[in-house]
Structures are given as structure tokens and as C-alpha cells.
Design a protein around this motif. Structure first.
Motif, mmCIF file in Angstrom:
data_model
loop_
_atom_site.group_PDB
_atom_site.id
_atom_site.type_symbol
_atom_site.label_atom_id
_atom_site.label_comp_id
_atom_site.label_asym_id
_atom_site.label_seq_id
_atom_site.Cartn_x
_atom_site.Cartn_y
_atom_site.Cartn_z
ATOM 1 N N THR A 19 0.810 -1.312 0.085
ATOM 2 C CA THR A 19 0.026 0.154 0.035
ATOM 3 C C THR A 19 0.795 1.137 0.169
ATOM 4 N N ARG A 20 1.891 1.198 0.713
ATOM 5 C CA ARG A 20 2.873 2.704 1.015
ATOM 6 C C ARG A 20 3.467 2.585 -0.374
ATOM 7 N N ASP A 21 3.973 1.750 -1.214
ATOM 8 C CA ASP A 21 4.495 1.865 -2.397
ATOM 9 C C ASP A 21 3.605 2.548 -3.361
ATOM 10 N N HIS A 22 2.430 2.030 -3.185
ATOM 11 C CA HIS A 22 1.459 2.462 -4.330
ATOM 12 C C HIS A 22 1.197 3.906 -4.111
ATOM 13 N N VAL A 23 1.138 4.441 -2.817
ATOM 14 C CA VAL A 23 0.628 5.761 -2.554
ATOM 15 C C VAL A 23 1.933 6.739 -2.942
ATOM 16 N N MET A 24 3.367 6.319 -2.751
ATOM 17 C CA MET A 24 4.346 6.988 -2.824
ATOM 18 C C MET A 24 4.510 7.343 -4.533
ATOM 19 N N SER A 44 1.979 9.601 -5.574
ATOM 20 C CA SER A 44 2.132 11.063 -5.324
ATOM 21 C C SER A 44 3.403 11.482 -6.128
ATOM 22 N N LYS A 45 4.483 10.898 -6.542
ATOM 23 C CA LYS A 45 5.341 11.132 -7.559
ATOM 24 C C LYS A 45 4.918 11.553 -8.841
ATOM 25 N N ALA A 46 3.732 10.640 -9.430
ATOM 26 C CA ALA A 46 2.968 11.030 -10.755
ATOM 27 C C ALA A 46 2.201 12.308 -10.378
ATOM 28 N N LEU A 47 1.538 12.370 -9.651
ATOM 29 C CA LEU A 47 0.731 13.789 -9.085
ATOM 30 C C LEU A 47 1.579 14.925 -9.308
ATOM 31 N N LYS A 77 -2.124 8.392 -14.366
ATOM 32 C CA LYS A 77 -1.332 7.352 -13.676
ATOM 33 C C LYS A 77 -1.128 7.449 -12.125
ATOM 34 N N ALA A 78 -1.483 8.286 -11.614
ATOM 35 C CA ALA A 78 -1.743 8.658 -9.968
ATOM 36 C C ALA A 78 -2.862 7.801 -9.803
ATOM 37 N N ALA A 79 -3.979 8.243 -10.775
ATOM 38 C CA ALA A 79 -5.244 7.593 -10.124
ATOM 39 C C ALA A 79 -5.106 6.179 -10.339
ATOM 40 N N ILE A 121 -8.378 13.330 -7.313
ATOM 41 C CA ILE A 121 -6.713 13.214 -7.985
ATOM 42 C C ILE A 121 -7.177 14.448 -8.916
ATOM 43 N N GLN A 122 -8.153 14.374 -9.775
ATOM 44 C CA GLN A 122 -8.352 15.188 -11.154
ATOM 45 C C GLN A 122 -8.083 16.740 -10.365
ATOM 46 N N GLU A 123 -8.876 16.905 -9.522
ATOM 47 C CA GLU A 123 -8.954 18.256 -9.013
ATOM 48 C C GLU A 123 -7.725 18.713 -8.380
ATOM 49 N N GLU A 124 -6.950 17.798 -7.401
ATOM 50 C CA GLU A 124 -5.754 18.220 -7.116
ATOM 51 C C GLU A 124 -4.564 18.262 -8.055
ATOM 52 N N GLY A 125 -4.652 17.445 -9.117
ATOM 53 C CA GLY A 125 -3.876 17.456 -10.197
ATOM 54 C C GLY A 125 -4.087 18.854 -10.866
#
Length: 856
Positions: free
Chosen positions: A660-665, A668-671, A678-680, A706-710
Motif C-alpha cells: 500500500t505504501r509503495d502505491h501511494v508514494m 504522489s510522484k506521478a501527481l 497514472k496517479a489515479a 486526484i483530478q482536482e488536486e492535479g
């Protein structure tokens, strides 16, 4: 001839050996009567050892005399009187009786109490008939005690404290002791002289002693089906009759807590007593003692919890006890009842009154609940045994509800004066069984419990015909505890209700209740179990906010628990033993006892996933907004997330995400790079979302966030490079509607996060130039802030050191602290232009060269 070679068969030696033989034979005979249960081999050994001590020496030792034999020859002129063991015991008994009589003359009840205990110990060693002198002593002592108590009531002179304690102790001892010798005492009081004369006549007639057999086999129908009967100590056959129930129960109760007590044997005895019980009173007394003895099986043993078999037996007996109490209205079990002392007869309630039996219905229900929880703590949750054990919760909940109905029925009778605390504790136990469960499970639990309870029983708190809505049930129980309890129970009831609302997606109601309670300010004063419940409620409120698409509220709520890195410990879902911790074994044992069963756990992986996802949606736009500005870089939303992100960025090679942690990190990098799709994909591919109800809605909600924060991240990053930017372009880039893009941009402009204006006619964003500070300007402002902070710190330090010394340092007008003193006036006189030279604010420090440079 030397004295070492005298003949061994001299008259003095033979007489002494004869005397020793007589005494040893009598001692061996008496010893065999006292210890009838010893093995025959031990008796043979004793006889051999005694015979060897009698002087029966052989070989060379026959002609040798040691120091002992020489002393015997010296004392051969003295007369030796040999007494039997019986005579010795009789003398000791008479000596104790004499001491009691002397203490009676001076009214010393402390000595009487001590000697009375000694007297009973000596009588208990006697296997023959009880001495009549003992009967005379206890009868006279009882009369003397009654006279003393009567005199004390009318006397104005009080006893001293020691004597009064001795008298009170003797009152209880004599009452308990004389109960066994009522028949003998009545014979003695009828004719004292005749009674004592008969003793002398009996002593004159020699009676042949018969040794008791070591093992006793009894034929007949008294014992078991195999033809044997139960034999107790001394070879006496144990008989279980309705008349002997109270005696058996008293002996069992008195042996509780003592070492080498066979509790399994006690349980077996009480089960037999339960079979021969004739009256409801007998059955209730036996059940109360039996249940308590089953609980004692785990105390002092290596077992950590009560076995399932014993627990089920105790639960069934508890249900039978409640059933007996419901059928017999005149018998009640209350905690403040007096113990019945007379074991010979049973109490009979007066007409119109209810007989009180000492016991606690509430404590038994609580102990059953605690034992079930303890067993669930120690059983592996991933086995079928845990599931099987968990099914016992239904029977426990049914009996808890039935016990609550019984307490409610007792409260209707004002004469009993039943305290409110018992009902509060049972309502709290009932609430703790349902607050964390889904509504469907609670409905099944309630329906099954009410079906098992007779239809004639009903509750005033939650009537049988009330609506089966689970939310109404939780609110009803909580409201009852709000009104009738205080402190810890009230706080726990409040937290249980907030937890239930949060679990069932009623975020605003749960949040408002939690804020209005102000428990976050006083929770440190409560016990640890209540603090654990508060932490669980806080986490559940945070998860509820996340499901309601309130990212900021969710992250803010979970920050305190998840940001500490001690989620397991704070939620009582595991013990974190650190390498250099100073935790004592006792503290660790208590920590393990507080752990929650597995079925009450909150998924820690899901909790971490929600916390990191919320932190990502807040931190990535913030990082883009601050950029390289050192002024705004101080603001950190989640230190835990920042640390993980920095660690991930330092890695040279980044492989595919594994947890889970790797997915979120990686999301974050993609966002941060503007790759919102990619982040989504990274976030929605996390499998832990499937554990949440309506997981597809959650994934869709996360994609929109993610769209809004992107979009916000893109605007923060590339705003300096644009003069104008069409709203349609942003809408196509982030696959949002133009209306949504305009709403996001307007919100950023209103919060002063973006230096721009929205042109609604041309549907474009116009960026203002020259508003952002350059790198040099930012650094200059930073230096100025740090210098100002340094000056303020210096001034505060100076004021502290010169406190009480007016104008210790003056740096204006050429005057120093130790400079020219010509302008200083005397006390109360003029002080020149000293007041004009001072600046505002009292004692001031100009800051030296650095302060002058800044002012210039």
C-alpha cells in the motif's frame, strides 16, 4: 575392669530398656490411631526405627556404652514416671482450661481468645470421644460471655480496645463452635454433677481399643453404581443429603483461597448436592457457590483463560439461577444481604417479606463476559476454534439481557433498596456488545435473545414491542446511561454512540457530538480502557469523513493517531515491544490483558492507506505552491508522509509497487509531475479498498479528487510561465467540465492561493505578473525575519537579567551603564534629560552593530 567393657545386660540397663519398650509401644499404638491413613510400609519403618532406638543392639555395639548410657547409669537412682500419650494430651487440655479460667477471673478476653484457639486445636487431634471437661469449659465460657455482654450494656465503664476486640472475636467463635456440641452442652446444663460423674465412671471401665482400618470399602446402595461409596478423611463415608447442604457449602466457602485446595473435587461435590437439593433456596445457594468455584479454576493456575467446557457450564448454571429467581418471587439475590449462620436449619421468610440471599447477579455476568474476552484474546483468530468460540457470544448476550430484566424487577420493590449501579453496569455491557457491529448483526443478536427469554418478562428500558431499529436501540441505551450514571460509564456510553454513528456514515452527527462532549480535553484523566475507546472512536470518525469525501477533515482527525507511528498500541490491537524500552514484565502483562479480540479490530492497513492518501491529496499541491520559497516551506501538514516521500525520492531504483505504501508514494510522484491518470491508476489499484462498503464509489471519488488536486498542482507549478490560460484547455487536459475548472480556479483566487483573475466573458484565466517575489527578495525577507527574532530574543534576555535594576544599560547619548554620573540626580530630585534619552518600552537594547545596520 574398664567401664567401657561392662556387661550389656545389667539390671539398670535392662530396666531402662523395658521402660523404653513400654513407652514406645504405647506411643506407636497411639500414633497408629491418630494417623489411620498412613501406609503400612511407613508403620513398619517406624517400628523398626523405634526398636533400633530401644537398645536392641547386636554385635560389638552390645558391649560398648556411649555417653547416653553413661548418663543413664548416673541417673539410675531417679524414679522415671511413664505416661501414655492420652494422659499427656489430657494434662495439656487441663492446663489450657486452667489458663482460660484464670483469664476469666481478670476479664482478659484477648488471652481467652488465644487459649480458646489452642484448646480447639488440641481437641481436634483427639480421635477418641470428646472430653467432657471440654464440653464443661465451652458451656461455662458461653455463660460467662453472655454475662459479660449483659454487664457491659448497663455499665458506664467501657472496655479497652484490645479487650473489646477479643470479646467480639470470642462471640463469633463460640457461636460457631458450640453449634456442633449442642446436644452435649444441653446434657451438661441439665445436671452438671451427674454429667461429670459419668465421665469418671466411664474412665474406670477399661475399653479395648480397636484400630481403624486403613482402607474402607462399603457395600450397599449409598455409593456409586459400582458398589463403592465416597470415603473422606478418616475413613468416613460422605453422604449428600438435603440437610447437609449448608455444611458442605460452608466448608467449601471457607477453603476458598487456601493452598492445595482441589477445586475440581469441590465442583463435583456441589454437582451432587445440586442433584439432592429439594427447595429453591438450596438450589440457589448451591448455584451461586458453584459458579464462583468454576471461576476460581483459573486463579493461581497456569491457564490464562477459562476452558470452553467450564465456561459453558457456568453460563448454563447462570441461566438456571435466573430462571429459579424468576419463578420464586420471595427469594432475591442481592449484594447487601447478611450471611445465614445456622447450618442446621434453613431460613424461612416471614409472610409478606422476601428472603435476601447474598450474591451478585451483575458480577457473575461481568465475569462471564471477561472470561469470554480473555479466551478470544489467546485463541488464534485464523482458526476454526475462534469462530466456534465466538458463537458463545449469543448465549452470553441473552443471559446479560435476562440479568438486566431481573435487576429491573428488583428495582420496582422500594423495600429492597437496590442501587442503580448494577443496572448501569449491565446496560453498559449490553451496549459494548453492539456498538461496533453492523446494524444487520445487531438485529439478529437482539431477535435471538428476546426469543430465548420467556414472554412474561419485559424491560422498561427497551420494551419487547419497541421498534427493532438498531440506531434507536443504541440511542436508548446511551440516553439511559447519560441520565443515571456518572464519570466513566457516561463517557464510555457517549463514545459508543459516537462510534456507532461514525460506523454508519453519519459523520456530521458523530463529529458534533464528539466536539460538544469536550472529551478530548479531559480524556487523559480517564482510565486506559476508556482512552483506548476514545482512540477507536476518533479513528472511526476519520474513516467516516473519508467515506464522505471530506479529505481535509479525515486527515486532520487521523493525524494524531496515525502520525505517532503507534497505531497498534493506541488502538489496543497489539503490543509493540521496542528494543530499548523500559517496560517491566508487569506492565507488559497488563498491556496484553487490555488487548481487544480480533473481531473488534480496525484494519490497520486500511487505516494507513486512508491516512497516506489524504496526506497525498493535501501535501502535493502544497509542495507545488511553496516551490523553492523558504518562507512558506515551514508549513508541513503530515511529517510522516513527508518523511516517507523523501525516503522514496532518495531511492536510486524504484521498482513496481508491492504494498500500500509503495502505491501511494508512486502515485504522489506521478501527481507532482502532472500525470494525474497514472496517479489515479496507482491509487485505485490498491486492493485494500475492496474491504470498504461500496468500494466502487470510493474509487470513483478518489479519481475525481486526484483530478482536482492535479489541476491545482498544475496551476501552482506553471502559473509563472503563463499570461493567460483558457479554461477549455485545462478542462481537456484534466477531463473535467469547464464549470468545474472555473469553480476550482475561483476558489484558489478567493483564498489568495493564485495571483490571477477569471475572465468569464472569454472563459480564460489572466495571471498577474510582478506579484511573486524573486529569489533574492525572498532570501532578504527571510534574513530580516531572523534578525528581528534575534533582537527580540536579546531584549527578553536582557530584561530578565536586569530585573529590579532600573536602566542598567544605557546606550544612547553616550551614557553607558557605568558611564558618567554627572546628570544623575538624588533621590526624588531632578534627573536631567535622562527621561528624554530613553526610548519607549522601558529598558531597550539597540542591537549593537547588527541592529544599526538593519536600521540603516
Amino acid at each position: 575392669m574398664s567401664r567401657f567393657f561392662k556387661p550389656g545386660d545389667s539390671s539398670s540397663e535392662s530396666s531402662s530398656s523395658d521402660e523404653e519398650e513400654l513407652y514406645s509401644e504405647q506411643e506407636v499404638e497411639e500414633k497408629s490411631e491418630e494417623e489411620s491413613e498412613e501406609e503400612t510400609e511407613e508403620e513398619d519403618d517406624d517400628e523398626e526405627s523405634s526398636s533400633s532406638d530401644e537398645g536392641g543392639k547386636r554385635g560389638v555395639s552390645k558391649f560398648l556404652r556411649d555417653q547416653e548410657s553413661s548418663e543413664e547409669s548416673e541417673d539410675e537412682d531417679k524414679i522415671t514416671i511413664v505416661k501414655s500419650a492420652k494422659d499427656k494430651r489430657q494434662e495439656e487440655l487441663e492446663g489450657v482450661v486452667k489458663l482460660i479460667e484464670n483469664a476469666e477471673k481478670i476479664n482478659d478476653w484477648s488471652s481467652i481468645s488465644t487459649e480458646f484457639d489452642k484448646l480447639n486445636r488440641q481437641v481436634s487431634k483427639m480421635t477418641e470421644k470428646i472430653p467432657k471437661s471440654y464440653v464443661k469449659t465451652i458451656s461455662d465460657l458461653e455463660d460467662f460471655m453472655n454475662d459479660t455482654i449483659a454487664k457491659q450494656k448497663v455499665s458506664t465503664k467501657k472496655m479497652n480496645a484490645t479487650n473489646a476486640r477479643g470479646l467480639n472475636a470470642m462471640k463469633q467463635k463460640i457461636k460457631r463452635n458450640n453449634r456442633e456440641y449442642i446436644a452435649e452442652i444441653e446434657k451438661y446444663r441439665a445436671d452438671k454433677e451427674e454429667y461429670m460423674m459419668s465421665e469418671k465412671e466411664e474412665e474406670a471401665v477399661p475399653v479395648e481399643k480397636v484400630k481403624k482400618p486403613k482402607t474402607l470399602y462399603v457395600d450397599g446402595d449409598v455409593g456409586d453404581d459400582e458398589g463403592f461409596s465416597t470415603v473422606g478423611r478418616g475413613g468416613k463415608t460422605l453422604q449428600y443429603t438435603p440437610e447437609s447442604i449448608l455444611k458442605h457449602l460452608r466448608s467449601i466457602i471457607e477453603s476458598r483461597g487456601k493452598k492445595n485446595t482441589d477445586r475440581v473435587e469441590q465442583i463435583r461435590i456441589m454437582e451432587k448436592l445440586l442433584e439432592v437439593a429439594m427447595t429453591p433456596y438450596q438450589t440457589i445457594r448451591i448455584l451461586l457457590t458453584l459458579i464462583s468455584t468454576r471461576f476460581d479454576l483459573t486463579t493461581g493456575s497456569s491457564a490464562n483463560y477459562m476452558s470452553q467446557e467450564q465456561w459453558k457450564m457456568a453460563d448454563q448454571e447462570y441461566g438456571r439461577l435466573l430462571e429459579m429467581l424468576e419463578k420464586n418471587y420471595n427469594l432475591v439475590v442481592v449484594e447487601n444481604a447478611e450471611e445465614w449462620e445456622d447450618d442446621e436449619k434453613f431460613p424461612q421468610p416471614a409472610p409478606g417479606e422476601r428472603l435476601k440471599i447474598p450474591g451478585s447477579i451483575v458480577s457473575i455476568a461481568e465475569r462471564l463476559d471477561d472470561e469470554l474476552t480473555r479466551s478470544l484474546q489467546h485463541i488464534d483468530p485464523h482458526t476454526a476454534e475462534y469462530i466456534e468460540r465466538l458463537t458463545d457470544e449469543q448465549a452470553l448476550y441473552t443471559n446479560t439481557l435476562r440479568g438486566l430484566l431481573y435487576i429491573e424487577s428488583l428495582q420496582k420493590d422500594q423495600k429492597l433498596e437496590i442501587p442503580q449501579d448494577g443496572a448501569n453496569r449491565l446496560v453498559m455491557r449490553r451496549l459494548e456488545h453492539i456498538y461496533f457491529k453492523p446494524a444487520q448483526v445487531v438485529t439478529i443478536l437482539e431477535d435471538t435473545a428476546w426469543k430465548a427469554i420467556p414472554s412474561r418478562l419485559d424491560s422498561q428500558i427497551t420494551p419487547r414491542g419497541s421498534p427493532k431499529d438498531t440506531a434507536t436501540l443504541v440511542q436508548t441505551l446511551s440516553t439511559y446511561l447519560f441520565r443515571n450514571s456518572a464519570d466513566i460509564i457516561r463517557a464510555r456510553a457517549y463514545l459508543c454512540q459516537v462510534y456507532y454513528f461514525a460506523l454508519h456514515d453519519q459523520y456530521y452527527k458523530a463529529r458534533d457530538m464528539l466536539l460538544m462532549s469536550h472529551l478530548q480535553e479531559t480524556i487523559g484523566n480517564f482510565n486506559i480502557n476508556t482512552q483506548i475507546l476514545f482512540n477507536r472512536t476518533l479513528v472511526q470518525v476519520g474513516l467516516c469523513a473519508f467515506r464522505a469525501n471530506l479529505v481535509y477533515d479525515s486527515q486532520n482527525t487521523l493525524q494524531e493517531i496515525c502520525g505517532s507511528g503507534r497505531q497498534k498500541e493506541l488502538l489496543a490491537q497489539g503490543v509493540m515491544i521496542q528494543r530499548y524500552s523500559q517496560v517491566t514484565p508487569e506492565q507488559e502483562r497488563l498491556e496484553r490483558q487490555r488487548q481487544l479480540p480480533f473481531h473488534m479490530h480496525i484494519n490497520l492497513e486500511l487505516l494507513e492507506c486512508v491516512y497516506l492518501t489524504c496526506s497525498m491529496l493535501l501535501e502535493i499541491p502544497l509542495l507545488a505552491q511553496t516551490g523553492s520559497s523558504p518562507d512558506i516551506k515551514k508549513r508541513v501538514i503530515s511529517k510522516t508522509y513527508r518523511r516517507l516521500l523523501e525516503f522514496h525520492e532518495r531511492q536510486i531504483f524504484t521498482g513496481p509497487p508491492e504494498n500500500t505504501r509503495d502505491h501511494v508514494m508512486q502515485a504522489s510522484k506521478a501527481l507532482a509531475a502532472g500525470e494525474w491518470k497514472k496517479a489515479a491508476n496507482f491509487i485505485t489499484s490498491i486492493k485494500i479498498w475492496d474491504l470498504m462498503a461500496d468500494s466502487e464509489r470510493i474509487k470513483k471519488m478518489l479519481s475525481e479528487q486526484i483530478q482536482e488536486e492535479g489541476l491545482r498542482t498544475y496551476l501552482f507549478t506553471y502559473a509563472p510561465f503563463y499570461d493567460t490560460l483558457a479554461v477549455g484547455t485545462l478542462a481537456s487536459m484534466f477531463e473535467l467540465s469547464e464549470r468545474k475548472v472555473a469553480a476550482v480556479v475561483s476558489k484558489m483566487i478567493s483564498h489568495e492561493e493564485l495571483a490571477a483573475a477569471l475572465d468569464q466573458v472569454n472563459s480564460a484565466i489572466i495571471f498577474r505578473k510582478g506579484v511573486e517575489l524573486s529569489r533574492l527578495q525572498s532570501l532578504a525577507l527571510t534574513l530580516s525575519d531572523k534578525a528581528s527574532g534575534l533582537i527580540e530574543a536579546n531584549e527578553r534576555t536582557l530584561e530578565q537579567r536586569t530585573q529590579g535594576t532600573a536602566n542598567a544599560f544605557e546606550r544612547q547619548g553616550g551614557q553607558g551603564g557605568r558611564g558618567v554620573r554627572s546628570n544623575r540626580g538624588g533621590r526624588g530630585g531632578p534627573k536631567g534629560d535622562r527621561g528624554a534619552s530613553r526610548t519607549r518600552g522601558g529598558q531597550q537594547f539597540g542591537g549593537g552593530a547588527l541592529g544599526g545596520a538593519i536600521k540603516a
